[in-house]
Motif scaffolding. Structure first.
Motif, mmCIF file in Angstrom:
data_model
loop_
_atom_site.group_PDB
_atom_site.id
_atom_site.type_symbol
_atom_site.label_atom_id
_atom_site.label_comp_id
_atom_site.label_asym_id
_atom_site.label_seq_id
_atom_site.Cartn_x
_atom_site.Cartn_y
_atom_site.Cartn_z
ATOM 1 N N LEU A 51 0.842 -1.186 0.000
ATOM 2 C CA LEU A 51 0.000 0.000 0.000
ATOM 3 C C LEU A 51 0.883 1.242 0.000
ATOM 4 N N CYS A 52 0.687 2.104 -0.974
ATOM 5 C CA CYS A 52 1.425 3.355 -1.085
ATOM 6 C C CYS A 52 0.494 4.499 -0.687
ATOM 7 N N PRO A 53 0.949 5.406 0.194
ATOM 8 C CA PRO A 53 0.061 6.501 0.597
ATOM 9 C C PRO A 53 -0.276 7.450 -0.556
ATOM 10 N N TYR A 54 0.565 7.496 -1.587
ATOM 11 C CA TYR A 54 0.318 8.376 -2.727
ATOM 12 C C TYR A 54 -0.543 7.722 -3.796
ATOM 13 N N LYS A 55 -0.172 6.489 -4.163
ATOM 14 C CA LYS A 55 -0.780 5.884 -5.354
ATOM 15 C C LYS A 55 -1.656 4.674 -5.089
ATOM 16 N N PHE A 56 -1.756 4.206 -3.865
ATOM 17 C CA PHE A 56 -2.689 3.181 -3.405
ATOM 18 C C PHE A 56 -2.118 1.767 -3.507
ATOM 19 N N LEU A 57 -2.776 0.816 -4.153
ATOM 20 C CA LEU A 57 -2.387 -0.592 -4.087
ATOM 21 C C LEU A 57 -1.387 -0.992 -5.175
ATOM 22 N N TYR A 58 -0.373 -1.791 -4.767
ATOM 23 C CA TYR A 58 0.596 -2.301 -5.739
ATOM 24 C C TYR A 58 0.926 -3.754 -5.415
ATOM 25 N N VAL A 59 1.570 -4.423 -6.363
ATOM 26 C CA VAL A 59 2.079 -5.784 -6.155
ATOM 27 C C VAL A 59 3.560 -5.781 -6.515
ATOM 28 N N TRP A 60 4.329 -6.592 -5.798
ATOM 29 C CA TRP A 60 5.768 -6.710 -6.043
ATOM 30 C C TRP A 60 6.015 -7.606 -7.248
ATOM 31 N N MET A 61 7.168 -7.395 -7.889
ATOM 32 C CA MET A 61 7.547 -8.175 -9.064
ATOM 33 C C MET A 61 8.961 -8.721 -8.887
ATOM 34 N N ASP A 62 9.160 -9.953 -9.344
ATOM 35 C CA ASP A 62 10.472 -10.600 -9.314
ATOM 36 C C ASP A 62 11.104 -10.497 -10.698
ATOM 37 N N LEU A 63 12.423 -10.404 -10.726
ATOM 38 C CA LEU A 63 13.164 -10.418 -11.993
ATOM 39 C C LEU A 63 13.734 -11.812 -12.185
ATOM 40 N N HIS A 64 13.390 -12.448 -13.293
ATOM 41 C CA HIS A 64 13.885 -13.781 -13.641
ATOM 42 C C HIS A 64 14.984 -13.625 -14.688
ATOM 43 N N LEU A 65 16.199 -14.036 -14.345
ATOM 44 C CA LEU A 65 17.340 -13.898 -15.250
ATOM 45 C C LEU A 65 17.494 -15.135 -16.121
ATOM 46 N N GLU A 66 18.242 -14.996 -17.216
ATOM 47 C CA GLU A 66 18.450 -16.100 -18.172
ATOM 48 C C GLU A 66 19.084 -17.318 -17.517
ATOM 49 N N GLN A 67 19.981 -17.104 -16.553
ATOM 50 C CA GLN A 67 20.691 -18.210 -15.907
ATOM 51 C C GLN A 67 19.790 -18.992 -14.955
ATOM 52 N N GLY A 68 18.540 -18.554 -14.784
ATOM 53 C CA GLY A 68 17.615 -19.232 -13.888
ATOM 54 C C GLY A 68 17.518 -18.582 -12.521
ATOM 55 N N ASP A 69 18.339 -17.590 -12.260
ATOM 56 C CA ASP A 69 18.271 -16.883 -10.982
ATOM 57 C C ASP A 69 17.019 -16.020 -10.931
ATOM 58 N N ARG A 70 16.520 -15.828 -9.710
ATOM 59 C CA ARG A 70 15.366 -14.956 -9.506
ATOM 60 C C ARG A 70 15.705 -13.949 -8.418
ATOM 61 N N ILE A 71 15.510 -12.673 -8.719
ATOM 62 C CA ILE A 71 15.697 -11.626 -7.727
ATOM 63 C C ILE A 71 14.316 -11.215 -7.271
ATOM 64 N N ARG A 72 14.014 -11.506 -6.014
ATOM 65 C CA ARG A 72 12.674 -11.269 -5.478
ATOM 66 C C ARG A 72 12.427 -9.794 -5.170
ATOM 67 N N SER A 73 11.215 -9.375 -5.454
ATOM 68 C CA SER A 73 10.707 -8.054 -5.078
ATOM 69 C C SER A 73 11.638 -6.918 -5.487
ATOM 70 N N LEU A 74 12.108 -6.962 -6.719
ATOM 71 C CA LEU A 74 12.996 -5.925 -7.238
ATOM 72 C C LEU A 74 12.215 -4.706 -7.721
ATOM 73 N N ALA A 75 10.986 -4.917 -8.141
ATOM 74 C CA ALA A 75 10.168 -3.826 -8.677
ATOM 75 C C ALA A 75 8.736 -4.001 -8.191
ATOM 76 N N TRP A 76 7.926 -2.988 -8.429
ATOM 77 C CA TRP A 76 6.516 -3.116 -8.134
ATOM 78 C C TRP A 76 5.702 -2.512 -9.259
ATOM 79 N N MET A 77 4.428 -2.900 -9.294
ATOM 80 C CA MET A 77 3.503 -2.407 -10.300
ATOM 81 C C MET A 77 2.227 -1.993 -9.581
ATOM 82 N N TYR A 78 1.721 -0.822 -9.913
ATOM 83 C CA TYR A 78 0.481 -0.377 -9.290
ATOM 84 C C TYR A 78 -0.675 -1.192 -9.853
ATOM 85 N N TRP A 79 -1.334 -1.907 -8.964
ATOM 86 C CA TRP A 79 -2.435 -2.787 -9.347
ATOM 87 C C TRP A 79 -3.730 -1.983 -9.404
#
Length: 85
Positions: A51-79
């Motif tokens: 929950l963002c006080p400015y823009k309201f509800l969002y969900v976190w996003m993971d980055l999936h790399l080519e090598q199979g690694d996953r970086i959790r919660s690197l970005a978010w998107m306003y839902w």
């Protein structure tokens, strides 16, 4: 107007590229990126909500790399963005 390039440091993957301003906006230590300036489709929603006080509800996003690694919660998107902002 200057162009910005945002890369994942360890892999070199180009995440976004576009003009500073409405295309890519630096704000409070983060970057707000218009979807047309995203240069990868490797972000996947992990459905962890927030929950963002400015823009309201969002969900976190993971980055999936080519090598199979996953970086959790690197970005978010306003839902459910605040229509006033």
């Amino acid at each position: 107007m200057s162009n910005l390039r945002i890369r994942h440091k360890s892999s070199g993957l180009l995440l976004a590229e576009g003009p500073r301003g409405w295309g890519i906006t630096p704000f409070e230590g983060n970057f707000y990126i218009a979807s047309k300036h995203m240069m990868t489709d490797r972000f996947h929603v992990n459905y962890l909500p927030g929950l963002c006080p400015y823009k309201f509800l969002y969900v976190w996003m993971d980055l999936h790399l080519e090598q199979g690694d996953r970086i959790r919660s690197l970005a978010w998107m306003y839902w459910l963005p605040n229509p006033l902002l």
